[in-house]
Design an enzyme around this catalytic site. Structure first.
Site: not given
Ligand code: F6P
Length: 327
Positions: A14, A75, A106, A129, A131, A133, A175
């Protein structure tokens, strides 16, 4: 170990505001140290497809203030397979790239750890990120900006919530982690905050809400992390609460991807600049398979293994604060 001459830099997973500032710092630090540097497009996906281009100091001019990532992100499913990683390695070899800086979360570091071991290539990770996290760093790049985006949005929702005396459930990203929900909830004066780390306790939630409405509060806001434990998100929680309290005028707002966009805050730009330079210095210092982070204002080096194995916990003092402040 052979001396590093050319490094590759990529952003993966992300996107997060401040990734561009980190790319700029990596490119400039590499050039400053007489290394060549190549930008790899679309993260590991682009490494497999050989989407790479040499970077100069000028290629990263005027990007420090931009959200998103000029290198693009992805990804990559292919990089999870030995075949994909083999192709990626062959492309690096062909281009004479002998070390990598990977900017991401991660998932990015999991890929880096496996790839680094398989092909014995030095890799340093920079935490990017929204997050926040990642174990081994107090802050990840993008978190501060996302936090401010969320708070600004919640403030706006509060205006309309209070005009109509409504109860709002506002869903934020996260998440598996509630850092964004917890801190933005405190900063925006939320009545309750639901995070993935703690089972959603409806009794306690009803208690908060009843107290608020009995006191004639003009609005109530509940911040819900998307990975909340009851059923994963604000819609399910709101439905359940509405069944219990049909008289409340309830609404749901899902903030979604606006949280990932926008101009990075000064804090994120500084963290990104510092960590980007530190990543290159770590490679020059023969470090491999580590993440650079910031703890107690100092730059730290944490092995990927540790950063991935350990779970960063929410600050219990902040959790307690919510109980006190939402009376
Ligand atoms: O990891 C970053 C993040 O924004 C999370 O908070 C979220 O759950 C996820 O990516 C959403 O990913 P995508 O844009 O691939 O749906």
């Amino acid at each position: 170990m052979a001396q590093i001459k050319k490094i590759g830099v990529l952003t993966s997973g992300g996107d997060a505001p401040g990734m561009n500032a980190a790319v700029r710092a990596v490119v400039r630090a590499a050039i400053y140290n007489n290394l060549k540097v190549v930008g790899i497009k679309q993260g590991y996906h682009g490494m497999i497809l050989d989407r790479m281009e040499p970077m100069t100091s000028k290629s990263v001019s005027n990007i420090i203030h931009q959200g998103g990532t000029i290198l693009k992100s992805a990804r990559s499913e292919g990089f999870r397979t030995p075949d994909g990683r083999k192709k990626a390695y062959e492309n690096l070899k062909k281009r004479g790239i002998d070390a990598l800086v990977v900017i991401g979360g991660d998932g990015t570091f999991t890929g880096a750890r496996i790839f680094g071991q398989e092909y014995n290539i030095p890799i340093v990770g920079v935490p990017g990120t929204i997050d926040n996290d990642l174990y081994g760093t107090d802050y990840t790049i993008g978190y501060d900006t996302a936090l401010n985006t969320v708070v600004e949005a919640v403030d706006k929702v509060r205006d309309t919530a209070s005009a109509h005396s409504r109860l709002f459930f506002i869903e934020v990203m996260g998440r598996d982690a509630g850092f964004l929900a917890l801190r933005s909830g405190i900063a925006s004066g939320a009545e309750a905050i639901l995070v993935p780390e703690i089972d959603t306790d409806f009794k306690q939630l009803y208690n908060f809400l009843e107290k608020g409405f009995n006191k004639d509060k003009s609005s109530s806001i509940v911040l819900v992390a998307e990975g909340e434990k009851f059923n994963g998100g604000a819609i399910a929680v709101a439905e359940r609460v509405s069944k219990e309290y049909p008289d409340y005028d309830t609404r749901v707002t899902i903030l979604g991807h606006i949280q990932r966009g926008g101009t990075p805050s000064a804090f994120d730009r500084v963290t990104a600049s510092r960590l980007g330079v530190s990543a290159v210095e770590a490679l020059l210092d023969d470090q491999k398979s580590i993440m650079v982070g910031v703890m107690n204002k100092e730059v730290t080096h944490v092995p990927f293994n540790q950063a991935l194995k350990n779970k960063k916990s929410l600050n219990p003092a902040l959790l307690e604060l919510t109980q006190v402040l939402s009376i």
